[in-house]
Motif scaffolding. Sequence first.
Motif, PDB file in Angstrom:
ATOM      1  N   LEU A 149       0.856  -1.184   0.000  1.00  0.00           N
ATOM      2  CA  LEU A 149       0.000   0.000   0.000  1.00  0.00           C
ATOM      3  C   LEU A 149       0.891   1.231   0.000  1.00  0.00           C
TER       4      LEU A 149
ATOM      5  N   ILE B 168      -2.641   0.552  -4.632  1.00  0.00           N
ATOM      6  CA  ILE B 168      -2.376  -0.851  -4.322  1.00  0.00           C
ATOM      7  C   ILE B 168      -1.459  -1.402  -5.406  1.00  0.00           C
TER       8      ILE B 168
ATOM      9  N   VAL C 196      -4.521  -6.826   1.364  1.00  0.00           N
ATOM     10  CA  VAL C 196      -4.822  -5.409   1.622  1.00  0.00           C
ATOM     11  C   VAL C 196      -5.304  -5.229   3.060  1.00  0.00           C
TER      12      VAL C 196
END
Length: 135
Positions: free
Chosen positions: A25, A68, A88
């Motif tokens: 991230l 991402i 994630v």
Amino acid sequence: MAELIFQKNNIGLGKRKEAIARVFLIPGEGNLIINKVSGNKYLQYNDTYLGMIWAPLKALNLEKQFDIVTLVQGGGLTGQAQSIQLGVARQLCRMDEQNRPILKPYGFLTRDSRIKERKKYGLRKARKAPQYSKR
């Protein structure tokens, strides 16, 4: 800068069936990159898969604050999308422990451990038997 982003302690690892995703991230404006390809193109513009990947960020209202970047291998598109989702969610929890109680009820942090059953001898697949003939 890129060396700092792609360090081992910044990886969110997600697994599903045969798919393994390493998720990074990065602060950004909401781009998705999978295996150095645009996420939309990689997932064949499938809204279900894209929604699945962005769901943990939407639950925290952070969808336009992070990019991402993932490296994914093995499995099919569904397994890969689900493994990216898990990666994630795990990365968001690693960044801020306050995110865990928010993501947990949605099931984003649960690893789906179901895998393909092994083939047994005498059978065609795991459970499919050859056709039985009485005469």
